[in-house]
Write a protein that holds these residues in place. Sequence first.
Motif, PDB file in Angstrom:
ATOM      1  N   LEU A  36       0.846  -1.199   0.000  1.00  9.25           N
ATOM      2  CA  LEU A  36       0.000   0.000   0.000  1.00  9.25           C
ATOM      3  C   LEU A  36       0.874   1.239   0.000  1.00  9.25           C
ATOM      4  O   LEU A  36       2.050   1.185   0.371  1.00  9.25           O
ATOM      5  CB  LEU A  36      -0.893   0.012   1.244  1.00  9.25           C
ATOM      6  CG  LEU A  36      -1.836  -1.177   1.434  1.00  9.25           C
ATOM      7  CD1 LEU A  36      -2.639  -0.990   2.715  1.00  9.25           C
ATOM      8  CD2 LEU A  36      -2.760  -1.363   0.234  1.00  9.25           C
ATOM      9  N   ASN A  37       0.286   2.384  -0.368  1.00 11.68           N
ATOM     10  CA  ASN A  37       1.070   3.612  -0.240  1.00 11.68           C
ATOM     11  C   ASN A  37       1.171   3.960   1.243  1.00 11.68           C
ATOM     12  O   ASN A  37       0.417   3.443   2.078  1.00 11.68           O
ATOM     13  CB  ASN A  37       0.499   4.759  -1.081  1.00 11.68           C
ATOM     14  CG  ASN A  37      -0.832   5.295  -0.571  1.00 11.68           C
ATOM     15  OD1 ASN A  37      -1.006   5.570   0.617  1.00 11.68           O
ATOM     16  ND2 ASN A  37      -1.784   5.470  -1.467  1.00 11.68           N
ATOM     17  N   GLU A  38       2.111   4.839   1.570  1.00 16.75           N
ATOM     18  CA  GLU A  38       2.439   5.101   2.973  1.00 16.75           C
ATOM     19  C   GLU A  38       1.247   5.601   3.774  1.00 16.75           C
ATOM     20  O   GLU A  38       1.045   5.198   4.921  1.00 16.75           O
ATOM     21  CB  GLU A  38       3.593   6.105   3.058  1.00 16.75           C
ATOM     22  CG  GLU A  38       3.970   6.504   4.488  1.00 16.75           C
ATOM     23  CD  GLU A  38       4.430   5.339   5.354  1.00 16.75           C
ATOM     24  OE1 GLU A  38       4.280   5.443   6.589  1.00 16.75           O
ATOM     25  OE2 GLU A  38       4.921   4.342   4.802  1.00 16.75           O
ATOM     26  N   ARG A  39       0.430   6.468   3.188  1.00 21.75           N
ATOM     27  CA  ARG A  39      -0.684   7.037   3.951  1.00 21.75           C
ATOM     28  C   ARG A  39      -1.765   6.001   4.214  1.00 21.75           C
ATOM     29  O   ARG A  39      -2.354   5.985   5.303  1.00 21.75           O
ATOM     30  CB  ARG A  39      -1.260   8.240   3.200  1.00 21.75           C
ATOM     31  CG  ARG A  39      -0.307   9.431   3.198  1.00 21.75           C
ATOM     32  CD  ARG A  39      -0.866  10.608   2.432  1.00 21.75           C
ATOM     33  NE  ARG A  39       0.059  11.737   2.457  1.00 21.75           N
ATOM     34  CZ  ARG A  39      -0.132  12.862   1.801  1.00 21.75           C
ATOM     35  NH1 ARG A  39      -1.211  13.021   1.049  1.00 21.75           N
ATOM     36  NH2 ARG A  39       0.748  13.840   1.873  1.00 21.75           N
ATOM     37  N   GLN A  40      -2.038   5.143   3.255  1.00 18.38           N
ATOM     38  CA  GLN A  40      -3.022   4.085   3.471  1.00 18.38           C
ATOM     39  C   GLN A  40      -2.516   3.097   4.512  1.00 18.38           C
ATOM     40  O   GLN A  40      -3.248   2.688   5.417  1.00 18.38           O
ATOM     41  CB  GLN A  40      -3.311   3.354   2.158  1.00 18.38           C
ATOM     42  CG  GLN A  40      -4.075   4.192   1.150  1.00 18.38           C
ATOM     43  CD  GLN A  40      -4.166   3.538  -0.210  1.00 18.38           C
ATOM     44  OE1 GLN A  40      -3.433   2.589  -0.506  1.00 18.38           O
ATOM     45  NE2 GLN A  40      -5.058   4.050  -1.046  1.00 18.38           N
ATOM     46  N   ARG A  41      -1.251   2.735   4.386  1.00 17.84           N
ATOM     47  CA  ARG A  41      -0.667   1.788   5.336  1.00 17.84           C
ATOM     48  C   ARG A  41      -0.686   2.359   6.757  1.00 17.84           C
ATOM     49  O   ARG A  41      -1.052   1.669   7.704  1.00 17.84           O
ATOM     50  CB  ARG A  41       0.774   1.466   4.927  1.00 17.84           C
ATOM     51  CG  ARG A  41       1.499   0.585   5.937  1.00 17.84           C
ATOM     52  CD  ARG A  41       2.867   0.177   5.452  1.00 17.84           C
ATOM     53  NE  ARG A  41       3.533  -0.623   6.479  1.00 17.84           N
ATOM     54  CZ  ARG A  41       4.523  -1.458   6.251  1.00 17.84           C
ATOM     55  NH1 ARG A  41       4.982  -1.616   5.029  1.00 17.84           N
ATOM     56  NH2 ARG A  41       5.070  -2.131   7.232  1.00 17.84           N
ATOM     57  N   GLU A  42      -0.288   3.613   6.888  1.00 16.91           N
ATOM     58  CA  GLU A  42      -0.268   4.247   8.208  1.00 16.91           C
ATOM     59  C   GLU A  42      -1.654   4.234   8.840  1.00 16.91           C
ATOM     60  O   GLU A  42      -1.818   3.854  10.001  1.00 16.91           O
ATOM     61  CB  GLU A  42       0.227   5.685   8.079  1.00 16.91           C
ATOM     62  CG  GLU A  42       0.266   6.452   9.388  1.00 16.91           C
ATOM     63  CD  GLU A  42       0.709   7.886   9.211  1.00 16.91           C
ATOM     64  OE1 GLU A  42       1.499   8.366  10.036  1.00 16.91           O
ATOM     65  OE2 GLU A  42       0.269   8.538   8.237  1.00 16.91           O
ATOM     66  N   ALA A  43      -2.663   4.622   8.071  1.00 18.50           N
ATOM     67  CA  ALA A  43      -4.030   4.685   8.606  1.00 18.50           C
ATOM     68  C   ALA A  43      -4.528   3.309   9.016  1.00 18.50           C
ATOM     69  O   ALA A  43      -5.124   3.144  10.088  1.00 18.50           O
ATOM     70  CB  ALA A  43      -4.964   5.306   7.565  1.00 18.50           C
TER      71      ALA A  43
END
Length: 200
Positions: free
Chosen positions: A125-132
């Motif tokens: 996933l991209n970083e923002r999706q993964r972080e969330a």
Amino acid sequence: MNISRLVKQAQKGNKEALLQLILADQDAYYRLAYRYMRNEHDAMDAMEDMIVTLYEKLDQLQKAEAFYSWSKTILVNRCKTLLRKQERFLPLGDEEEPSLAAITDDNPYRHMESEMDMEVLLSHLNERQREAIELRYLHDLPYQSIADMTGAPVGTIKSRISQGIQKLKTMIGGDRYDNDRAEITGAQTELNYRPGTSRT
């Protein structure tokens, strides 16, 4: 444990009360710090910085019951500050996917197959999706806390999670693993109540 009472004591300068609050959730703090720092030494540094900040700013906390979400927001901010200083916090689109070796060599979950599977999936996933998704389902944080930590509106956080979960569902072949992966199941249940979500 009476959180409100301990917070009030800590706000009056009782260091033991603050220590008791931190120790009660120390594993969660460490896992959260490790999620960003990716190694034990830096995770511990971030936690130490958080404790100093808590001691200095605890009198600013208005609602005692919000202590843990507030302190974890401080921890995430400290992690991001440290990463920027180390030039390791890359902007969206520039991040590199972690190698399998990096995931397994220095990971506190390396002996847990389900955690390993999840790390591999989330790495796509991209970083923002993964972080969330990690903050919501692996660290069990509420949407508002995630919004506070990331500086994004709650609606944006929910959208990132929905889009990320759709990608994960595609990668694992739809609903095949629903009964085996609690994180995915919880997210899919939430998606069922979000009509109009499109696959990405």
